[in-house]
Design an enzyme around this catalytic site. Structure first.
Site, PDB file in Angstrom:
ATOM      1  N   PHE A  57       0.818  -1.208   0.000  1.00 42.91           N
ATOM      2  CA  PHE A  57       0.000   0.000   0.000  1.00 42.91           C
ATOM      3  C   PHE A  57       0.858   1.267   0.000  1.00 42.91           C
ATOM      4  O   PHE A  57       0.441   2.309  -0.507  1.00 42.91           O
ATOM      5  CB  PHE A  57      -0.933  -0.019   1.220  1.00 42.91           C
ATOM      6  CG  PHE A  57      -2.101   0.906   1.104  1.00 42.91           C
ATOM      7  CD1 PHE A  57      -3.184   0.593   0.289  1.00 42.91           C
ATOM      8  CD2 PHE A  57      -2.135   2.092   1.813  1.00 42.91           C
ATOM      9  CE1 PHE A  57      -4.270   1.445   0.182  1.00 42.91           C
ATOM     10  CE2 PHE A  57      -3.223   2.950   1.714  1.00 42.91           C
ATOM     11  CZ  PHE A  57      -4.289   2.626   0.895  1.00 42.91           C
ATOM     12  N   LEU A  80       3.697  -8.325  -2.199  1.00 36.43           N
ATOM     13  CA  LEU A  80       2.771  -9.456  -2.120  1.00 36.43           C
ATOM     14  C   LEU A  80       1.580  -9.024  -1.275  1.00 36.43           C
ATOM     15  O   LEU A  80       1.737  -8.650  -0.112  1.00 36.43           O
ATOM     16  CB  LEU A  80       3.465 -10.668  -1.484  1.00 36.43           C
ATOM     17  CG  LEU A  80       2.619 -11.916  -1.260  1.00 36.43           C
ATOM     18  CD1 LEU A  80       2.108 -12.476  -2.583  1.00 36.43           C
ATOM     19  CD2 LEU A  80       3.440 -12.978  -0.523  1.00 36.43           C
ATOM     20  N   VAL A  81       0.404  -9.047  -1.892  1.00 31.99           N
ATOM     21  CA  VAL A  81      -0.832  -8.688  -1.192  1.00 31.99           C
ATOM     22  C   VAL A  81      -1.613  -9.981  -0.983  1.00 31.99           C
ATOM     23  O   VAL A  81      -1.994 -10.635  -1.953  1.00 31.99           O
ATOM     24  CB  VAL A  81      -1.671  -7.684  -2.016  1.00 31.99           C
ATOM     25  CG1 VAL A  81      -2.958  -7.336  -1.275  1.00 31.99           C
ATOM     26  CG2 VAL A  81      -0.863  -6.430  -2.320  1.00 31.99           C
ATOM     27  N   ARG A  88     -10.899  -7.078   2.267  1.00 31.38           N
ATOM     28  CA  ARG A  88     -10.784  -7.590   0.904  1.00 31.38           C
ATOM     29  C   ARG A  88      -9.425  -7.205   0.332  1.00 31.38           C
ATOM     30  O   ARG A  88      -9.181  -6.049   0.020  1.00 31.38           O
ATOM     31  CB  ARG A  88     -11.907  -7.025   0.036  1.00 31.38           C
ATOM     32  CG  ARG A  88     -13.307  -7.368   0.487  1.00 31.38           C
ATOM     33  CD  ARG A  88     -13.631  -8.811   0.343  1.00 31.38           C
ATOM     34  NE  ARG A  88     -13.529  -9.206  -1.055  1.00 31.38           N
ATOM     35  CZ  ARG A  88     -13.841 -10.380  -1.521  1.00 31.38           C
ATOM     36  NH1 ARG A  88     -14.278 -11.303  -0.711  1.00 31.38           N
ATOM     37  NH2 ARG A  88     -13.714 -10.659  -2.792  1.00 31.38           N
ATOM     38  N   HIS A 127       3.570 -23.309   0.076  1.00 30.13           N
ATOM     39  CA  HIS A 127       3.197 -22.040  -0.562  1.00 30.13           C
ATOM     40  C   HIS A 127       4.375 -21.071  -0.597  1.00 30.13           C
ATOM     41  O   HIS A 127       4.586 -20.384  -1.595  1.00 30.13           O
ATOM     42  CB  HIS A 127       1.991 -21.418   0.144  1.00 30.13           C
ATOM     43  CG  HIS A 127       0.691 -21.848  -0.442  1.00 30.13           C
ATOM     44  ND1 HIS A 127      -0.409 -21.043  -0.487  1.00 30.13           N
ATOM     45  CD2 HIS A 127       0.312 -23.008  -1.033  1.00 30.13           C
ATOM     46  CE1 HIS A 127      -1.412 -21.682  -1.062  1.00 30.13           C
ATOM     47  NE2 HIS A 127      -0.995 -22.883  -1.388  1.00 30.13           N
TER      48      HIS A 127
END
Length: 165
Positions: A57, A80-81, A88, A127
């Site tokens: 952000f 990375l979001v 959301r 992941h």
């Protein structure tokens, strides 16, 4: 025997790139920076300054301030979001990408995004490994896009100056 090294086109003028990296999930995101730096050097982008911000952000404001300095011919953003389950995450990702586009259109300094938003990200080793590899691929891709765009803009600006375009 190694394949012959690819000789990439050289720039008429030195290029300076700002790489703005979010620190959220640094161990994943830094793979993009590492791969970018290696590929950028192969493409004759040897002046790269790295800046860190807390999260994705915060990237657009830094990109805008850096673009306005006119020290940089390009800016690369990496972050990375992920879905934290509270809000959301698509909103954050969409906001960041739109803001980066606004920066490049307002300043005429190209801004490249390696800000990624996976549909699913679980804090498991599987992941983490997958996304580390994925960010390394994205680092190479964004270096290629950056170099090719800068070469194209260099050519276009030369044509405009010569009255051809």
């Amino acid at each position: 025997m190694d394949p012959p090294a690819i000789e990439h086109p050289r720039f008429a003028k030195p290029q300076r790139v700002a790489f703005v990296q979010a620190c959220w999930h640094r161990d994943v995101v830094e793979e993009a920076r590492i791969a970018f730096m290696k590929e950028a050097e192969a493409r004759h982008l040897t002046h790269v300054d790295v800046f860190e911000v807390p999260g994705s952000f915060e990237i657009p404001l830094h990109a805008q301030i850096l673009a306005k300095t006119r020290r940089y011919t390009a800016i690369v953003a990496a972050g990375l979001v992920v879905d934290g389950g509270i809000y959301r995450h698509e909103f954050v990702a969409d906001t960041v990408i739109k803001a980066l586009m606004d920066v490049q259109l307002r300043t005429e300094v190209p801004v490249f995004s390696a800000v990624l938003t996976p549909q699913q990200f679980h804090e498991t080793e599987v992941h983490y490994d997958f996304f580390r590899r994925h960010f390394a691929i994205k680092g190479v891709e964004v270096a290629e896009a950056c170099a090719n765009t800068l070469l194209g803009l260099e050519r276009l600006r030369g044509q405009v100056a010569a009255g051809i375009a």
